[in-house]
Design a protein around this motif. Structure first.
Motif, PDB file in Angstrom:
ATOM      1  N   ALA A  30       0.827  -1.214   0.000  1.00 58.76           N
ATOM      2  CA  ALA A  30       0.000   0.000   0.000  1.00 58.76           C
ATOM      3  C   ALA A  30       0.858   1.259   0.000  1.00 58.76           C
ATOM      4  O   ALA A  30       0.462   2.298  -0.531  1.00 58.76           O
ATOM      5  CB  ALA A  30      -0.940  -0.002   1.206  1.00 58.76           C
ATOM      6  N   GLU A  34       1.538   5.304  -2.138  1.00 58.11           N
ATOM      7  CA  GLU A  34       0.731   5.939  -1.084  1.00 58.11           C
ATOM      8  C   GLU A  34      -0.747   5.929  -1.481  1.00 58.11           C
ATOM      9  O   GLU A  34      -1.428   6.953  -1.523  1.00 58.11           O
ATOM     10  CB  GLU A  34       1.221   7.354  -0.803  1.00 58.11           C
ATOM     11  CG  GLU A  34       2.642   7.384  -0.268  1.00 58.11           C
ATOM     12  CD  GLU A  34       3.090   8.772   0.181  1.00 58.11           C
ATOM     13  OE1 GLU A  34       2.487   9.782  -0.251  1.00 58.11           O
ATOM     14  OE2 GLU A  34       4.031   8.833   0.965  1.00 58.11           O
ATOM     15  N   TRP A  36      -3.533   5.122  -0.170  1.00 56.55           N
ATOM     16  CA  TRP A  36      -4.593   5.596   0.730  1.00 56.55           C
ATOM     17  C   TRP A  36      -4.850   7.090   0.560  1.00 56.55           C
ATOM     18  O   TRP A  36      -5.866   7.599   0.996  1.00 56.55           O
ATOM     19  CB  TRP A  36      -4.237   5.273   2.181  1.00 56.55           C
ATOM     20  CG  TRP A  36      -3.046   6.030   2.668  1.00 56.55           C
ATOM     21  CD1 TRP A  36      -3.042   7.245   3.284  1.00 56.55           C
ATOM     22  CD2 TRP A  36      -1.675   5.635   2.546  1.00 56.55           C
ATOM     23  NE1 TRP A  36      -1.748   7.635   3.556  1.00 56.55           N
ATOM     24  CE2 TRP A  36      -0.892   6.660   3.115  1.00 56.55           C
ATOM     25  CE3 TRP A  36      -1.037   4.513   2.034  1.00 56.55           C
ATOM     26  CZ2 TRP A  36       0.501   6.598   3.180  1.00 56.55           C
ATOM     27  CZ3 TRP A  36       0.340   4.452   2.094  1.00 56.55           C
ATOM     28  CH2 TRP A  36       1.094   5.474   2.650  1.00 56.55           C
ATOM     29  N   ARG A  37      -3.929   7.813  -0.080  1.00 60.18           N
ATOM     30  CA  ARG A  37      -4.098   9.256  -0.265  1.00 60.18           C
ATOM     31  C   ARG A  37      -5.088   9.601  -1.381  1.00 60.18           C
ATOM     32  O   ARG A  37      -5.494  10.753  -1.511  1.00 60.18           O
ATOM     33  CB  ARG A  37      -2.753   9.915  -0.543  1.00 60.18           C
ATOM     34  CG  ARG A  37      -1.799   9.801   0.630  1.00 60.18           C
ATOM     35  CD  ARG A  37      -0.563  10.662   0.411  1.00 60.18           C
ATOM     36  NE  ARG A  37       0.432  10.442   1.429  1.00 60.18           N
ATOM     37  CZ  ARG A  37       0.436  10.995   2.633  1.00 60.18           C
ATOM     38  NH1 ARG A  37      -0.548  11.803   2.976  1.00 60.18           N
ATOM     39  NH2 ARG A  37       1.401  10.740   3.483  1.00 60.18           N
ATOM     40  N   THR A  41     -10.893   6.574  -2.982  1.00 59.38           N
ATOM     41  CA  THR A  41     -10.774   5.143  -2.707  1.00 59.38           C
ATOM     42  C   THR A  41     -10.848   4.898  -1.204  1.00 59.38           C
ATOM     43  O   THR A  41     -10.814   5.834  -0.404  1.00 59.38           O
ATOM     44  CB  THR A  41      -9.440   4.565  -3.232  1.00 59.38           C
ATOM     45  OG1 THR A  41      -8.371   5.136  -2.498  1.00 59.38           O
ATOM     46  CG2 THR A  41      -9.268   4.841  -4.713  1.00 59.38           C
ATOM     47  N   SER A  42     -10.901   3.640  -0.819  1.00 54.06           N
ATOM     48  CA  SER A  42     -10.930   3.250   0.596  1.00 54.06           C
ATOM     49  C   SER A  42      -9.796   2.271   0.879  1.00 54.06           C
ATOM     50  O   SER A  42      -9.994   1.225   1.483  1.00 54.06           O
ATOM     51  CB  SER A  42     -12.277   2.614   0.950  1.00 54.06           C
ATOM     52  OG  SER A  42     -13.319   3.525   0.750  1.00 54.06           O
ATOM     53  N   ILE A  43      -8.613   2.600   0.426  1.00 48.41           N
ATOM     54  CA  ILE A  43      -7.454   1.731   0.603  1.00 48.41           C
ATOM     55  C   ILE A  43      -6.867   1.982   1.989  1.00 48.41           C
ATOM     56  O   ILE A  43      -6.699   3.141   2.390  1.00 48.41           O
ATOM     57  CB  ILE A  43      -6.422   1.987  -0.511  1.00 48.41           C
ATOM     58  CG1 ILE A  43      -7.052   1.609  -1.857  1.00 48.41           C
ATOM     59  CG2 ILE A  43      -5.139   1.199  -0.270  1.00 48.41           C
ATOM     60  CD1 ILE A  43      -6.282   2.060  -3.062  1.00 48.41           C
ATOM     61  N   PRO A  44      -6.559   0.938   2.738  1.00 48.49           N
ATOM     62  CA  PRO A  44      -6.052   1.135   4.101  1.00 48.49           C
ATOM     63  C   PRO A  44      -4.648   1.743   4.119  1.00 48.49           C
ATOM     64  O   PRO A  44      -3.852   1.516   3.211  1.00 48.49           O
ATOM     65  CB  PRO A  44      -6.035  -0.276   4.691  1.00 48.49           C
ATOM     66  CG  PRO A  44      -5.963  -1.184   3.505  1.00 48.49           C
ATOM     67  CD  PRO A  44      -6.672  -0.481   2.391  1.00 48.49           C
ATOM     68  N   THR A  45      -4.391   2.503   5.168  1.00 47.21           N
ATOM     69  CA  THR A  45      -3.038   2.997   5.405  1.00 47.21           C
ATOM     70  C   THR A  45      -2.188   1.826   5.888  1.00 47.21           C
ATOM     71  O   THR A  45      -2.726   0.810   6.355  1.00 47.21           O
ATOM     72  CB  THR A  45      -3.025   4.082   6.491  1.00 47.21           C
ATOM     73  OG1 THR A  45      -3.442   3.478   7.723  1.00 47.21           O
ATOM     74  CG2 THR A  45      -3.938   5.247   6.147  1.00 47.21           C
ATOM     75  N   GLU A  52      -7.917  -3.622   8.699  1.00 44.92           N
ATOM     76  CA  GLU A  52      -8.611  -3.951   7.454  1.00 44.92           C
ATOM     77  C   GLU A  52      -8.628  -5.455   7.214  1.00 44.92           C
ATOM     78  O   GLU A  52      -9.642  -6.011   6.786  1.00 44.92           O
ATOM     79  CB  GLU A  52      -7.956  -3.234   6.263  1.00 44.92           C
ATOM     80  CG  GLU A  52      -8.553  -3.570   4.921  1.00 44.92           C
ATOM     81  CD  GLU A  52     -10.026  -3.215   4.766  1.00 44.92           C
ATOM     82  OE1 GLU A  52     -10.618  -3.636   3.748  1.00 44.92           O
ATOM     83  OE2 GLU A  52     -10.611  -2.529   5.637  1.00 44.92           O
ATOM     84  N   TRP A 100      -7.308  -3.432  -4.652  1.00 44.30           N
ATOM     85  CA  TRP A 100      -6.247  -2.435  -4.818  1.00 44.30           C
ATOM     86  C   TRP A 100      -4.932  -3.154  -5.064  1.00 44.30           C
ATOM     87  O   TRP A 100      -4.752  -4.291  -4.647  1.00 44.30           O
ATOM     88  CB  TRP A 100      -6.153  -1.491  -3.616  1.00 44.30           C
ATOM     89  CG  TRP A 100      -5.812  -2.154  -2.317  1.00 44.30           C
ATOM     90  CD1 TRP A 100      -6.692  -2.617  -1.376  1.00 44.30           C
ATOM     91  CD2 TRP A 100      -4.501  -2.452  -1.810  1.00 44.30           C
ATOM     92  NE1 TRP A 100      -6.008  -3.183  -0.329  1.00 44.30           N
ATOM     93  CE2 TRP A 100      -4.657  -3.101  -0.560  1.00 44.30           C
ATOM     94  CE3 TRP A 100      -3.206  -2.241  -2.299  1.00 44.30           C
ATOM     95  CZ2 TRP A 100      -3.576  -3.524   0.203  1.00 44.30           C
ATOM     96  CZ3 TRP A 100      -2.124  -2.675  -1.533  1.00 44.30           C
ATOM     97  CH2 TRP A 100      -2.323  -3.304  -0.292  1.00 44.30           C
ATOM     98  N   ARG A 164     -14.616   8.718   3.597  1.00 42.21           N
ATOM     99  CA  ARG A 164     -13.907   9.112   4.825  1.00 42.21           C
ATOM    100  C   ARG A 164     -13.856  10.619   5.023  1.00 42.21           C
ATOM    101  O   ARG A 164     -13.900  11.114   6.140  1.00 42.21           O
ATOM    102  CB  ARG A 164     -12.473   8.582   4.808  1.00 42.21           C
ATOM    103  CG  ARG A 164     -12.316   7.130   5.080  1.00 42.21           C
ATOM    104  CD  ARG A 164     -10.857   6.747   5.123  1.00 42.21           C
ATOM    105  NE  ARG A 164     -10.222   6.985   3.839  1.00 42.21           N
ATOM    106  CZ  ARG A 164      -9.286   6.243   3.300  1.00 42.21           C
ATOM    107  NH1 ARG A 164      -8.817   5.208   3.949  1.00 42.21           N
ATOM    108  NH2 ARG A 164      -8.788   6.512   2.125  1.00 42.21           N
TER     109      ARG A 164
END
Length: 196
Positions: A30, A34, A36-37, A41-45, A52, A100, A164
């Motif tokens: 991930a 980067e 999650w930026r 989208t809803s990609i985890p940090t 997640e 992702w 978010r």
């Protein structure tokens, strides 16, 4: 038949059942780009990866999701996640989503083959009526990728979800139906075999 964790292997990708042991490698994946930026989208940090994974495994235990870790080749390194979700066993009908990939494998044969493996399993093993793919209206790269697979736009769910950051997501709903599957399969096979 029930939707259970399974390993799906190809030449460019392997989809294995999601495991807590994948946390570190998925956090690293991930970080590649980067991801999650991306606000749409809803990609985890990386720090949120354990939560997640626990969320997806809880949904699997409840029977509504089958999550996968995506490996960059059979036996390779984790480079992302994907799932079967919104399982409608009565149909049967399913969605492929919550997908992702690390930036380094985006726009490669990995996604094409991953979708071919998932679609083949859904249509050939479970005789699905249709398989859905959904994405944020503003995620133009994802929309183009879904359309390149051969999926057709069913419509847009307006104000479908709150993101978010508080914005409202319009969700594009695509599908591939059982009668379309042989044509889509031929198209994906051709995509994987054509000279590059």
């Amino acid at each position: 038949m029930s939707w259970q964790p399974v390993t799906l292997s190809g030449q460019h990708v392997e989809l294995v059942p999601l495991s807590r042991e994948h946390r570190g490698a998925l956090a690293e994946a991930a970080s590649d780009g980067e991801l999650w930026r991306l606000w749409y989208t809803s990609i985890p940090t990386p720090d949120g990866m354990a939560a997640e994974i626990d969320r997806r495994l809880a949904l699997q235990a409840a029977g509504s999701m089958v999550p996968f870790t995506v490996l960059d080749r059979p036996g390779g390194s984790p480079v992302g996640m994907t799932t079967y979700m919104n399982i409608d066993a009565a149909g049967p009908r399913i969605e492929i989503g919550s997908t992702w990939y690390a930036a380094r494998v985006q726009r490669t044969l990995l996604n094409t083959e991953a979708k071919l493996l998932l679609l083949t399993h859904a249509f050939d093993r479970f005789d699905c009526l249709a398989v859905e793919l959904r994405t944020h209206f503003m995620n133009h790269a994802s929309r183009r990728a879904i359309e390149r697979l051969g999926a057709k736009l069913d419509g847009v769910l307006r104000c479908h979800q709150r993101m978010r950051d508080g914005t409202l997501r319009d969700t594009c709903v695509y599908s591939i139906t059982a009668p379309e599957w042989p044509t889509v399969r031929s198209h994906l096979d051709w995509q994987l075999k054509k000279p590059r």
